[in-house]
Design an enzyme around this catalytic site. Structure first.
Site, PDB file in Angstrom:
ATOM      1  N   SER A 138       1.077  -1.167   0.067  1.00 48.49           N
ATOM      2  CA  SER A 138       0.284   0.113  -0.400  1.00 48.49           C
ATOM      3  C   SER A 138       1.054   1.140   0.287  1.00 48.49           C
ATOM      4  CB  SER A 138      -0.725  -0.309   0.944  1.00 48.49           C
ATOM      5  OG  SER A 138      -1.662   1.067   1.111  1.00 48.49           O
ATOM      6  N   TYR A 151      -1.512   0.584  10.733  1.00 51.74           N
ATOM      7  CA  TYR A 151      -1.766  -0.383   8.964  1.00 51.74           C
ATOM      8  C   TYR A 151      -0.383   0.438   7.973  1.00 51.74           C
ATOM      9  CZ  TYR A 151      -3.802  -1.645   4.264  1.00 51.74           C
ATOM     10  OH  TYR A 151      -3.889  -1.778   3.227  1.00 51.74           O
TER      11      TYR A 151
END
Length: 246
Positions: A138, A151
């Site tokens: 990501s 995250y």
């Protein structure tokens, strides 16, 4: 025809990628927690033209079963040409800030389980001297932000681990591809109310994955313009960045 292992096969991006591979006639092994969902996906992929589709159940946090499931997939497929790791969770940042156990669970799912799977896969690909290992990362891993740093920390750890494996496996002829999507409209991001022009679909990311494999890339930002977006974000001095609400 390639023999392809997909871990986290029920995720939206993994499903979109699997559909593209099925249309090309490849053989697939799908791994995920929900066996019923896997069977539904498998039926769809067979109709689309997959050479064959196998399914296996795995909770990725059950690290002890990783080697067993990978070896079973290799046995079912006959050989392994591509492995895609596509699982992940987008946890509640505020909850992670208040409860370390929640934070650790997010890190286990998004980082530790991936690192475990990569360790097993790297050994098998190194031994066979060919193939591609692909991991969905990501853009969140490029820089820590107050809105999702748990995250982001997990994705950043995986990206660094992949750099090391890429360096290690280069001489073996094995591609190690890190895919860094930006905002993607999936069930995982359903809670986001405003989805502007920077958002893309899972199929766009799937297209980027296949292109990255074909061109033997090391890192792919998906869509491509996120490379420029993150270049700007990474370039902001820390003394300024820490004052921003991101």
């Amino acid at each position: 025809m390639n023999n392809i292992l997909i871990i986290g096969a029920t995720s939206a991006i993994a499903k979109a990628t699997a559909r593209r591979w099925a249309c090309e006639g490849h053989a697939l092994c799908l791994v995920g927690r929900d066996m019923d969902h896997l069977r539904e996906i498998a039926d769809d992929l067979r109709v689309r033209g997959a050479q064959s589709v196998e399914c296996a159940a795995l909770d990725v946090n059950d690290l002890a079963r990783h080697a067993e499931v990978i070896d079973a997939a290799i046995g079912a497929l006959g050989r392994l040409d591509v492995a895609l790791i596509g699982h992940g969770t987008l946890g509640d940042q505020k909850a992670c800030e208040q409860d370390v156990q929640i934070a650790l669970q997010e890190l286990n799912t998004n980082a530790i389980s991936v690192i475990s799977l990569l360790t097993h896969l790297a050994n098998r690909f190194e031994a066979q001297q060919h193939g591609s290992i692909v991991v969905l990362g990501s853009v969140a891993g490029d820089r820590g932000r107050q809105s999702n740093y748990v995250y982001g920390a997990a994705k950043g750890a995986v990206a660094t681990f992949l750099q090391g494996i890429r360096n290690r496996l280069h001489k073996s002829g094995v591609q190690v591809l890190t895919v860094k999507p930006g905002f993607v409209d999936t069930p995982m991001t359903a809670a986001f109310d405003k989805k502007g022009p920077l958002w893309s679909s899972p199929d766009v990311i799937a297209q980027g994955i296949l292109r990255g494999i074909a061109k033997r890339r090391d890192v792919v930002y998906a869509p491509w313009y996120w490379w420029g977006v993150m270049l700007v974000i990474r370039s902001i001095p820390e003394r300024i960045f820490k004052k921003l609400s991101l």
